[in-house]
Design a protein around this motif. Structure first.
Motif, PDB file in Angstrom:
ATOM      1  N   PHE A  61       0.844  -1.199   0.000  1.00 47.55           N
ATOM      2  CA  PHE A  61       0.000   0.000   0.000  1.00 47.55           C
ATOM      3  C   PHE A  61       0.883   1.253   0.000  1.00 47.55           C
ATOM      4  O   PHE A  61       0.685   2.167  -0.809  1.00 47.55           O
ATOM      5  CB  PHE A  61      -0.920  -0.025   1.231  1.00 47.55           C
ATOM      6  N   PHE A  62       1.862   1.299   0.899  1.00 50.86           N
ATOM      7  CA  PHE A  62       2.727   2.479   0.998  1.00 50.86           C
ATOM      8  C   PHE A  62       3.654   2.600  -0.210  1.00 50.86           C
ATOM      9  O   PHE A  62       3.924   3.708  -0.677  1.00 50.86           O
ATOM     10  CB  PHE A  62       3.509   2.452   2.314  1.00 50.86           C
ATOM     11  N   TYR A  63       4.109   1.472  -0.742  1.00 49.40           N
ATOM     12  CA  TYR A  63       4.937   1.494  -1.947  1.00 49.40           C
ATOM     13  C   TYR A  63       4.151   2.086  -3.122  1.00 49.40           C
ATOM     14  O   TYR A  63       4.659   2.948  -3.842  1.00 49.40           O
ATOM     15  CB  TYR A  63       5.416   0.074  -2.277  1.00 49.40           C
ATOM     16  N   LYS A  64       2.928   1.630  -3.314  1.00 45.76           N
ATOM     17  CA  LYS A  64       2.106   2.119  -4.428  1.00 45.76           C
ATOM     18  C   LYS A  64       1.819   3.610  -4.319  1.00 45.76           C
ATOM     19  O   LYS A  64       1.595   4.271  -5.332  1.00 45.76           O
ATOM     20  CB  LYS A  64       0.802   1.333  -4.516  1.00 45.76           C
ATOM     21  N   ARG A  65       1.834   4.133  -3.123  1.00 49.29           N
ATOM     22  CA  ARG A  65       1.628   5.569  -2.912  1.00 49.29           C
ATOM     23  C   ARG A  65       2.924   6.359  -3.051  1.00 49.29           C
ATOM     24  O   ARG A  65       2.930   7.577  -2.898  1.00 49.29           O
ATOM     25  CB  ARG A  65       1.044   5.813  -1.525  1.00 49.29           C
ATOM     26  N   GLY A  66       4.036   5.672  -3.307  1.00 52.70           N
ATOM     27  CA  GLY A  66       5.323   6.342  -3.453  1.00 52.70           C
ATOM     28  C   GLY A  66       5.981   6.684  -2.135  1.00 52.70           C
ATOM     29  O   GLY A  66       6.895   7.498  -2.086  1.00 52.70           O
ATOM     30  N   GLU A  67       5.553   6.030  -1.053  1.00 55.82           N
ATOM     31  CA  GLU A  67       6.067   6.335   0.272  1.00 55.82           C
ATOM     32  C   GLU A  67       7.099   5.318   0.755  1.00 55.82           C
ATOM     33  O   GLU A  67       7.543   5.392   1.893  1.00 55.82           O
ATOM     34  CB  GLU A  67       4.905   6.416   1.262  1.00 55.82           C
ATOM     35  N   MET A  68       7.457   4.378  -0.114  1.00 57.30           N
ATOM     36  CA  MET A  68       8.422   3.339   0.236  1.00 57.30           C
ATOM     37  C   MET A  68       9.182   2.976  -1.030  1.00 57.30           C
ATOM     38  O   MET A  68       8.596   2.882  -2.110  1.00 57.30           O
ATOM     39  CB  MET A  68       7.687   2.107   0.782  1.00 57.30           C
ATOM     40  N   SER A  69      10.476   2.757  -0.890  1.00 60.79           N
ATOM     41  CA  SER A  69      11.296   2.373  -2.046  1.00 60.79           C
ATOM     42  C   SER A  69      11.086   0.906  -2.409  1.00 60.79           C
ATOM     43  O   SER A  69      10.628   0.100  -1.583  1.00 60.79           O
ATOM     44  CB  SER A  69      12.780   2.611  -1.735  1.00 60.79           C
ATOM     45  N   ALA A  70      11.448   0.568  -3.632  1.00 59.55           N
ATOM     46  CA  ALA A  70      11.352  -0.823  -4.090  1.00 59.55           C
ATOM     47  C   ALA A  70      12.247  -1.731  -3.260  1.00 59.55           C
ATOM     48  O   ALA A  70      11.873  -2.876  -2.968  1.00 59.55           O
ATOM     49  CB  ALA A  70      11.723  -0.909  -5.571  1.00 59.55           C
ATOM     50  N   GLU A  71      13.418  -1.245  -2.866  1.00 60.52           N
ATOM     51  CA  GLU A  71      14.333  -2.054  -2.049  1.00 60.52           C
ATOM     52  C   GLU A  71      13.722  -2.375  -0.690  1.00 60.52           C
ATOM     53  O   GLU A  71      13.864  -3.485  -0.180  1.00 60.52           O
ATOM     54  CB  GLU A  71      15.676  -1.332  -1.862  1.00 60.52           C
ATOM     55  N   THR A  72      13.048  -1.412  -0.109  1.00 62.68           N
ATOM     56  CA  THR A  72      12.398  -1.623   1.184  1.00 62.68           C
ATOM     57  C   THR A  72      11.237  -2.607   1.042  1.00 62.68           C
ATOM     58  O   THR A  72      11.097  -3.527   1.855  1.00 62.68           O
ATOM     59  CB  THR A  72      11.909  -0.274   1.752  1.00 62.68           C
ATOM     60  N   LEU A  73      10.444  -2.428   0.007  1.00 65.36           N
ATOM     61  CA  LEU A  73       9.341  -3.359  -0.243  1.00 65.36           C
ATOM     62  C   LEU A  73       9.860  -4.777  -0.428  1.00 65.36           C
ATOM     63  O   LEU A  73       9.265  -5.733   0.062  1.00 65.36           O
ATOM     64  CB  LEU A  73       8.544  -2.927  -1.474  1.00 65.36           C
ATOM     65  N   GLU A  74      10.984  -4.930  -1.097  1.00 72.51           N
ATOM     66  CA  GLU A  74      11.561  -6.262  -1.318  1.00 72.51           C
ATOM     67  C   GLU A  74      11.901  -6.948  -0.004  1.00 72.51           C
ATOM     68  O   GLU A  74      11.734  -8.161   0.135  1.00 72.51           O
ATOM     69  CB  GLU A  74      12.796  -6.162  -2.213  1.00 72.51           C
ATOM     70  N   VAL A  75      12.355  -6.193   0.973  1.00 71.09           N
ATOM     71  CA  VAL A  75      12.640  -6.779   2.283  1.00 71.09           C
ATOM     72  C   VAL A  75      11.339  -7.299   2.906  1.00 71.09           C
ATOM     73  O   VAL A  75      11.300  -8.411   3.440  1.00 71.09           O
ATOM     74  CB  VAL A  75      13.341  -5.771   3.219  1.00 71.09           C
ATOM     75  N   TYR A  76      10.290  -6.516   2.823  1.00 78.62           N
ATOM     76  CA  TYR A  76       8.998  -6.976   3.347  1.00 78.62           C
ATOM     77  C   TYR A  76       8.525  -8.222   2.609  1.00 78.62           C
ATOM     78  O   TYR A  76       7.973  -9.136   3.209  1.00 78.62           O
ATOM     79  CB  TYR A  76       7.940  -5.870   3.256  1.00 78.62           C
ATOM     80  N   ARG A  77       8.748  -8.278   1.289  1.00 79.63           N
ATOM     81  CA  ARG A  77       8.359  -9.461   0.522  1.00 79.63           C
ATOM     82  C   ARG A  77       9.137 -10.679   0.989  1.00 79.63           C
ATOM     83  O   ARG A  77       8.570 -11.746   1.227  1.00 79.63           O
ATOM     84  CB  ARG A  77       8.592  -9.251  -0.975  1.00 79.63           C
ATOM     85  N   THR A  78      10.429 -10.518   1.158  1.00 80.16           N
ATOM     86  CA  THR A  78      11.281 -11.617   1.607  1.00 80.16           C
ATOM     87  C   THR A  78      10.851 -12.127   2.982  1.00 80.16           C
ATOM     88  O   THR A  78      10.874 -13.322   3.243  1.00 80.16           O
ATOM     89  CB  THR A  78      12.755 -11.165   1.652  1.00 80.16           C
ATOM     90  N   CYS A  79      10.437 -11.214   3.842  1.00 77.06           N
ATOM     91  CA  CYS A  79      10.025 -11.570   5.203  1.00 77.06           C
ATOM     92  C   CYS A  79       8.566 -12.013   5.291  1.00 77.06           C
ATOM     93  O   CYS A  79       8.114 -12.417   6.366  1.00 77.06           O
ATOM     94  CB  CYS A  79      10.235 -10.381   6.142  1.00 77.06           C
ATOM     95  N   SER A  80       7.841 -11.963   4.203  1.00 75.64           N
ATOM     96  CA  SER A  80       6.398 -12.192   4.268  1.00 75.64           C
ATOM     97  C   SER A  80       6.014 -13.582   4.762  1.00 75.64           C
ATOM     98  O   SER A  80       4.965 -13.756   5.370  1.00 75.64           O
ATOM     99  CB  SER A  80       5.736 -11.922   2.916  1.00 75.64           C
ATOM    100  N   ARG A  81       6.863 -14.561   4.553  1.00 72.48           N
ATOM    101  CA  ARG A  81       6.549 -15.919   5.018  1.00 72.48           C
ATOM    102  C   ARG A  81       7.226 -16.237   6.350  1.00 72.48           C
ATOM    103  O   ARG A  81       7.147 -17.350   6.837  1.00 72.48           O
ATOM    104  CB  ARG A  81       6.964 -16.926   3.960  1.00 72.48           C
ATOM    105  N   LEU A  82       7.902 -15.243   6.903  1.00 74.01           N
ATOM    106  CA  LEU A  82       8.647 -15.433   8.155  1.00 74.01           C
ATOM    107  C   LEU A  82       8.053 -14.513   9.222  1.00 74.01           C
ATOM    108  O   LEU A  82       8.531 -13.410   9.446  1.00 74.01           O
ATOM    109  CB  LEU A  82      10.133 -15.118   7.934  1.00 74.01           C
ATOM    110  N   ASP A  83       7.023 -14.983   9.874  1.00 71.29           N
ATOM    111  CA  ASP A  83       6.264 -14.138  10.794  1.00 71.29           C
ATOM    112  C   ASP A  83       7.102 -13.533  11.920  1.00 71.29           C
ATOM    113  O   ASP A  83       6.783 -12.457  12.409  1.00 71.29           O
ATOM    114  CB  ASP A  83       5.097 -14.931  11.400  1.00 71.29           C
ATOM    115  N   ALA A  84       8.159 -14.202  12.323  1.00 70.97           N
ATOM    116  CA  ALA A  84       8.966 -13.708  13.442  1.00 70.97           C
ATOM    117  C   ALA A  84      10.148 -12.841  12.994  1.00 70.97           C
ATOM    118  O   ALA A  84      10.847 -12.269  13.832  1.00 70.97           O
ATOM    119  CB  ALA A  84       9.487 -14.884  14.269  1.00 70.97           C
ATOM    120  N   GLU A  85      10.362 -12.719  11.702  1.00 70.84           N
ATOM    121  CA  GLU A  85      11.500 -11.953  11.180  1.00 70.84           C
ATOM    122  C   GLU A  85      11.167 -10.468  11.154  1.00 70.84           C
ATOM    123  O   GLU A  85      10.111 -10.065  10.655  1.00 70.84           O
ATOM    124  CB  GLU A  85      11.851 -12.436   9.769  1.00 70.84           C
ATOM    125  N   ASP A  86      12.079  -9.647  11.674  1.00 72.62           N
ATOM    126  CA  ASP A  86      11.863  -8.202  11.729  1.00 72.62           C
ATOM    127  C   ASP A  86      12.392  -7.551  10.449  1.00 72.62           C
ATOM    128  O   ASP A  86      13.605  -7.455  10.264  1.00 72.62           O
ATOM    129  CB  ASP A  86      12.567  -7.614  12.950  1.00 72.62           C
TER     130      ASP A  86
END
Length: 81
Positions: free
Chosen positions: A32-57
């Motif tokens: 949501f924040f990426y699509k609004r231009g409030e987050m970089s692609a690199e930051t979004l990629e970290v969230y994607r990588t962590c998406s299946r790891l509920d305990a990963e910060d």
């Protein structure tokens, strides 16, 4: 975007670590924040990588990789919606 929607997505991106499906919840909100231009692609990629790891910060990984400094500042409460 509606302020209520932004507030809801802000709460979701801050879902506590370790809760079931929390990684996917944080990733969806990050998109949501990426699509609004409030987050970089690199930051979004970290969230994607962590998406299946509920305990990963994702924030610690973002910090370690030296990306998303604006996002880290926002998450620290300096520029919340």
């Amino acid at each position: 975007m509606d302020d209520d929607e932004t507030a809801e997505q802000w709460a979701l991106v801050n879902t506590p670590l370790g809760e079931e499906w929390s990684g996917r919840t944080r990733y969806a909100a990050a998109m949501f924040f990426y699509k609004r231009g409030e987050m970089s692609a690199e930051t979004l990629e970290v969230y994607r990588t962590c998406s299946r790891l509920d305990a990963e910060d994702p924030l610690s990984i973002i910090r370690d990789h030296g990306v998303g400094k604006d996002w880290l500042a926002r998450m620290a409460g300096k520029t919340r919606p």
